[in-house]
Design a protein around this motif. Structure first.
Motif, PDB file in Angstrom:
ATOM      1  N   THR A 322      17.633 -26.232  62.266  1.00 32.34           N
ATOM      2  CA  THR A 322      16.794 -25.882  63.491  1.00 32.34           C
ATOM      3  C   THR A 322      18.024 -24.653  64.313  1.00 32.34           C
ATOM      4  OG1 THR A 322      17.751 -27.660  64.700  1.00 32.34           O
ATOM      5  CG2 THR A 322      15.334 -27.326  63.952  1.00 32.34           C
ATOM      6  N   VAL A 336       9.733 -25.235  59.140  1.00 29.14           N
ATOM      7  CA  VAL A 336      10.482 -24.679  60.133  1.00 29.14           C
ATOM      8  C   VAL A 336      10.992 -23.196  59.866  1.00 29.14           C
ATOM      9  CG1 VAL A 336      12.992 -24.724  61.204  1.00 29.14           C
ATOM     10  CG2 VAL A 336      11.831 -26.975  60.284  1.00 29.14           C
ATOM     11  N   VAL A 341      15.022 -21.995  65.400  1.00 26.90           N
ATOM     12  CA  VAL A 341      14.303 -22.242  66.514  1.00 26.90           C
ATOM     13  C   VAL A 341      14.827 -21.691  67.610  1.00 26.90           C
ATOM     14  CG1 VAL A 341      13.004 -24.434  65.602  1.00 26.90           C
ATOM     15  CG2 VAL A 341      14.837 -24.596  67.257  1.00 26.90           C
TER      16      VAL A 341
END
Length: 550
Positions: A322, A336, A341
């Protein structure tokens, strides 16, 4: 000793005025972190906690009178008190996260047995715990949700992974959090789903707060727990020689801020404390910015508590794919984004940092991936003056290295055992050879950037001495010497906390925040630094910790 006694004695003692000392520490080996006079034998402390004199024994003893307390340190090393710019004091000391602890090195069968015991001991309310390994859990053939449902389908169960960047939930916890097949990923989080689109029971990063906001909804019982956690954390800080700390993630919507304020109002803090208010990724921007601005509080006079930092996450971590990267992961977790992210997108981050800096807040920005670092630097570049910093800083583009010094951005590192060469190899399947570039402490130090060391307690152990050892044990990425490492944990940390004029070094007029150690770090192999013990901690000349052997 690494410095000749003649040079030590030649350093002129510093004097403010002819007044008597309340306490004099003498026959000591004092490393002052003052470039003009780095070594001394004695230090005189006034009744108000200020340093009256520091220098050779004879000059400092001139400040003694019949009422002065003379303390013979028998040659022991004295340093300025450590300043931990990134710790989670309340969370690390809190019972709110539960007491069901799993061993990350164990397997699923051991975790199931431990969880069953925990559930039998707490059969109602949320069952909370921590400690499992995400990748070990995901490697199992059994659905993570089903494993916890076998423990209980009715009682909500939420277990935080060892890095704190994912949660393991059962069906009841998913339902309480409002997570189902139709639930979209929240900002900064990922809900892992199976081939049928159903939640697997594993949620990454900010998706975990969908559950924890329910599990830790504000209550008087939790407020009592938070307050006790603040008090319990004070003893741990003092025992480790820490005289200043930044709590790096204060959940102000859960009651954390009030717990700190209560302890400060009752004069129960043992360290100068700066709070970093958590910026919630899912809140409305205008409303949150207004609330945060209203919470700003700079310490006045002898107050120990300040509320003048904001903690942002740009991204997550490499471990669960992430962290936000400029180029995709070689292998990322299913569901993901291949580049990681964003908790705060670049445009939102720029707005927050700019507006909050105008009030006086400094930004404390979690940035691990190289793209996250670029975005954080861009946000700071448009924010004006401040003591802004990036924390973790695990991957940095070559062109971003000089930007830290140019923009006055502080690079805050937590060099744990995970950044030794053998551990870096664990990241090869995820990011390939980029793993070799992780944690560029030396490159940023050599570039002229402000570099600080901190613990990230309780993700890592709290001991500054262990962190010092690690910072000098990273091969070509290590800080150049012990002096640089100590400065990163004292005077440069004080700069980060906006208190370098009053703390961070042992100089006349500054506060007598100091630590006495069992052994002289300058005479030890690096591999033994972490074994040294704190014998005595003073905050403003007042004892906050004394070892039983001292």
């Amino acid at each position: 000793m690494r410095i000749a006694l003649s040079l030590l004695l030649a350093a002129a003692s510093s004097i403010v005025c002819a007044q008597s000392a309340e306490r004099i520490l003498h026959n000591a080996t004092i490393y002052t972190v003052n470039d003009q006079a780095p070594w001394a034998e004695a230090i005189a402390i006034a009744a108000d906690g200020q340093i009256l004199a520091v220098g050779d024994e004879q000059s400092v003893m001139a400040f003694a009178d019949d009422d002065s307390e003379l303390i013979d340190l028998q040659g022991r090393l004295v340093l300025p008190g450590f300043q931990d710019t990134h710790a989670h004091v309340l969370d690390a000391s809190s019972a709110a996260q539960g007491d069901c602890q799993l061993d990350p090195q164990a397997g699923l069968a051991d975790w199931q047995a431990t969880l069953a015991d925990c559930q039998a001991a707490k059969p109602s309310g949320w069952l909370l715990g921590w400690g499992h390994s995400l990748h070990t859990l995901l490697e199992q053939a059994t659905s993570p949700r089903a494993v916890l449902d076998a423990i209980s389908r009715e009682q909500p169960i939420a277990i935080m992974e060892e890095t704190s960047h994912s949660y393991w939930l059962n069906s009841a916890a998913l339902a309480q959090a409002g997570i189902n097949a139709a639930t979209p990923d929240p900002q900064g989080g990922v809900i892992l789903k199976d081939a049928d689109g159903e939640p697997t029971g594993v949620v990454l990063d900010n998706a975990g707060d969908l559950a924890m906001d329910k599990a830790l909804a504000p209550s008087q019982a939790l407020q009592t727990i938070y307050y006790q956690a603040v008090l319990d954390g004070q003893a741990a800080l003092a025992e480790n020689g820490i005289t200043s700390v930044a709590d790096a993630r204060v959940f102000w919507r859960r009651g954390h801020l009030e717990a700190w304020q209560q302890a400060a109002a009752q004069d129960q803090l043992l360290a100068r404390t700066t709070l970093g208010l958590w910026a919630y990724p899912g809140l409305d921007d205008a409303a949150q910015l207004a609330e945060l601005k209203a919470l700003y509080q700079a310490a006045q006079g002898d107050e120990l508590l300040s509320v003048r930092q904001i903690k942002f996450y740009v991204d997550g971590i490499v471990h669960n794919t992430t962290a936000r990267l400029a180029e995709p992961y070689d292998d990322s977790l299913p569901g993901v984004d291949p580049r990681g992210v964003y908790y705060f997108t670049p445009q939102r981050l720029k707005r927050y940092v700019r507006e909050l800096a105008q009030v006086g807040f400094d930004a404390h920005i979690h940035a691990i991936g190289d793209q996250a670092v670029t975005d954080a630097l861009d946000a700071v570049a448009g924010a004006g003056q401040g003591r802004h910093r990036l924390t973790h800083v695990e991957l940095v583009k070559a062109q971003d290295i000089p930007r830290f010094a140019k923009l006055g951005v502080i690079a805050d590192f937590q060099p744990s055992q995970y950044f030794q060469p053998s551990f870096l190899a664990d990241n090869y399947p995820l990011i390939g050879k980029r793993a070799n570039q992780m944690l560029p402490i030396r490159a940023l130090y050599d570039s002229g950037a402000h570099v600080t060391l901190s613990s990230d307690w309780d993700v890592n152990p709290l001991s500054p001495l262990g962190i010092l050892q690690n910072a000098l044990s990273l091969g070509e990425r290590s800080l150049p010497n012990l002096e640089a490492a100590i400065r990163a944990y004292t005077l440069d940390a004080a700069y980060t906390l906006r208190q370098e004029q009053t703390t961070g070094s042992l100089e006349v007029g500054k506060q007598a925040d100091l630590v006495v150690l069992s052994d002289n770090l300058f005479e030890l192999p690096v591999a033994q630094i972490g074994e040294v013990e704190v014998l005595w901690t003073l905050l403003g000349g007042e004892e906050t910790y004394r070892h039983s052997a001292f």
